[in-house]
Scaffold this active site. Sequence first.
Site, PDB file in Angstrom:
ATOM      1  N   GLU B  28       0.702  -1.058  -0.015  1.00  0.00           N
ATOM      2  CA  GLU B  28       0.173   0.002  -0.115  1.00  0.00           C
ATOM      3  C   GLU B  28       0.892   1.279   0.021  1.00  0.00           C
ATOM      4  OE1 GLU B  28      -2.314  -1.080   3.426  1.00  0.00           O
ATOM      5  OE2 GLU B  28      -3.078  -2.697   2.546  1.00  0.00           O
ATOM      6  N   GLU B  59      -4.978  -6.468   1.827  1.00  0.00           N
ATOM      7  CA  GLU B  59      -3.986  -7.429   2.267  1.00  0.00           C
ATOM      8  C   GLU B  59      -4.052  -8.972   1.997  1.00  0.00           C
ATOM      9  OE1 GLU B  59      -5.481  -5.348   4.258  1.00  0.00           O
ATOM     10  OE2 GLU B  59      -4.094  -3.667   4.933  1.00  0.00           O
ATOM     11  N   ALA B  83       2.702  -3.922  11.069  1.00  0.00           N
ATOM     12  CA  ALA B  83       2.605  -5.214  11.386  1.00  0.00           C
ATOM     13  C   ALA B  83       1.228  -5.556  11.885  1.00  0.00           C
ATOM     14  CB  ALA B  83       3.646  -5.391  12.381  1.00  0.00           C
ATOM     15  N   ASP B  84       0.417  -4.530  12.555  1.00  0.00           N
ATOM     16  CA  ASP B  84      -1.014  -4.708  12.926  1.00  0.00           C
ATOM     17  C   ASP B  84      -1.835  -5.228  11.837  1.00  0.00           C
ATOM     18  OD1 ASP B  84      -0.678  -2.506  15.808  1.00  0.00           O
ATOM     19  OD2 ASP B  84       0.723  -1.919  13.737  1.00  0.00           O
ATOM     20  N   PHE B  85      -1.481  -4.795  10.533  1.00  0.00           N
ATOM     21  CA  PHE B  85      -2.465  -5.053   9.448  1.00  0.00           C
ATOM     22  C   PHE B  85      -2.015  -6.625   8.999  1.00  0.00           C
ATOM     23  CE2 PHE B  85      -2.213  -0.291   8.084  1.00  0.00           C
ATOM     24  CZ  PHE B  85      -3.046  -0.173   9.118  1.00  0.00           C
ATOM     25  N   HIS B 128      -2.125   0.261  15.946  1.00  0.00           N
ATOM     26  CA  HIS B 128      -1.011   1.009  15.171  1.00  0.00           C
ATOM     27  C   HIS B 128       0.191   0.667  15.829  1.00  0.00           C
ATOM     28  CE1 HIS B 128      -4.432   2.221  12.553  1.00  0.00           C
ATOM     29  NE2 HIS B 128      -3.525   2.460  11.697  1.00  0.00           N
TER      30      HIS B 128
END
Lengths: 320, 322
Positions: B28, B59, B83-85, B128
């Site tokens: 992204e 994702e 990393a959260d995503f 986040h």
Amino acid sequence: MEYSNEFLVKLYEELLHCRLFEKKLVDTYALGKIPGHIHSGLGGEACYAGTLATRQQGDYFKNSHRCIAVANLLGVSLETAFSEIMAKRTGNAGGRGGVNHVSQLKYNMLGFSATLACDIGLAGGAAMRLQYDGIDNIAYTFYGDGTANRGPVHEAMNLAAVWKLPVLFVCDNNQFGISTHVSQGSSVPNPAADRAASYGMPSAIADGTDVLNVYEAAKKLTDHIRAGNGPAVLECKNYRWRGHFEGDQTPYRDKKVTEEWMQKDSVAKMEKLLLDKKIIDQATIDNMYQQFDDEMERAIAFAEASPAITPEEIYEYLYV
Amino acid sequence: MLVTFAQAVGDAMKEEMRRDDRILVFGEDIAEFGNIFGITRGMLEEFGPKRVRNTPISEMAFIGAAMGAAETGLRPCVELMYADFSLVAFAEIYHCIAKWRYMHGPEYKLPLVIRSAMGSSFGATGEHSNCLESLYMHSPGLLVASPSNAYDAKGLLKEAIRNDNPVMFFEHKQLYKTKGEVPEEEYTIPFGVADIKREGSDVTVIAIGLMVGRALEAAEALAKEGVSVEVLDPRTLVPFDKEAVRRSVSKTHRAMVVEESNKTSGVGAEIAAMMQEEMYDELDGPVVRVAALDVPLPYNIELEKYAIPDAEQIAAAIRKML
């Protein structure tokens, strides 16, 4: 469409292969020779055989869990397939993967995820590689009507459309996600085809009990994709003859309806056509059944006689 | 030359992309925009849209596509912005990417890297700010790297890109602007080789990512009190350099693990348990864990700071061990 006799016989052979393999799986499972679970694809064979009749050398494939015989059509030997299914070292993953993962990359099979839909994007990735190299092959990805409602399918469709990737999404709509009828799970009557438009993709609905009808729909869409126009969606309507897994007594549906659908037998239809047109005779058909059954029995015997992997080998294949 | 961590990461990718045209970068906002931290700036211009692609916010789809591309001969180095995503594509990573070769056979290599910015960054709040290494350590089949400085980041990323296994590569947001000496000439750092960032003889502090710097600060403060702290940076968590840890504790006989993530089921839990199973004879006391509090990181910056270990807290915990 006009067909050569040779084409029709080959298509019938592949359809019959799918049918007899799926039957053999059920029988072998009943004998207790297969660990884990199988998900019979009986009733849906035409979706796979008809679509794959459009395949060309160099195409990529992401199978579903309903037609393991696809692996054989693409090149995996019966010995390798049954060995993997029966958890033997001679299987493609030495029995670490099992029935859902009968797959060999040398035949351009991308593998399968039993977390349904988590593998749907693989075809897009293979298509990226084709696009990167400027090759006009395509990638096929099979999934079911239940899976059609998962997010990854929608993301993968959108991504394929945005990047104009050469992907054919093929939905084997057998009307049930385990026990849930498609009408309870999807907001539209055709869970794959109706949604294609929202991603700007062409789609077609085929009679999934008629292998020629599937082929014709798939041919039109794959020609479109091969011409560089981006992805498309094919939905094949059929009916799952057996339960989701062996042992599922299907209390959620009317047996009469099941029997009606079983009359719409893709193999019987094809046999009638070949016999009516006198392309082959009944003796030839009977011989094909026998020959294929013999081949499968030999493969099962081979798998049974093959060793299983040992505890010392449990970490193999985990890291390169 | 002195470069920032962010530059080192970008340089690693660019150098590798020049070396091997099978390497693709997508994610992204990584093309024209050059990623939200500027890491991929200049890549689109140099390598073109075929190799540097913006993805939609999808994702699951682009991680799936990375897999398919890796299987079929490309070497994707994809970016999951935070990393959260990665949790959005958790099944794709945990079930598919990690297990693919095991479940399908040895020809199914997945040479792909998933890069993510991680960690606390001044009010980024609970979704986040996560450090998720422990989740991916729990999935056999993945490699996990968490570098603490520019030099390591560059060498490890180049190695990750060349590796035929799938790699989760975590970059701490607060480290991006930190500068470090990086040689002009080519180098890579092998996975599974820890680095002693400071030698000492009284306590071994195993610190990860951003915590390496804080452990060094604590060690500096304690040196003035006559306490000699060894700071060990594992650099990669899978594979984990047990031998380096053994060498260190066979000298110090006391060990602490410092991580930024919350304590329960964290990286420290695993390392402490492993040491107690495998190095018990070397230890004069229990392995101490210093980690974040078991809360979502709060928005309030004072509370955010309070939740995460700092140098003083690390030093205080070390004093208690002696």
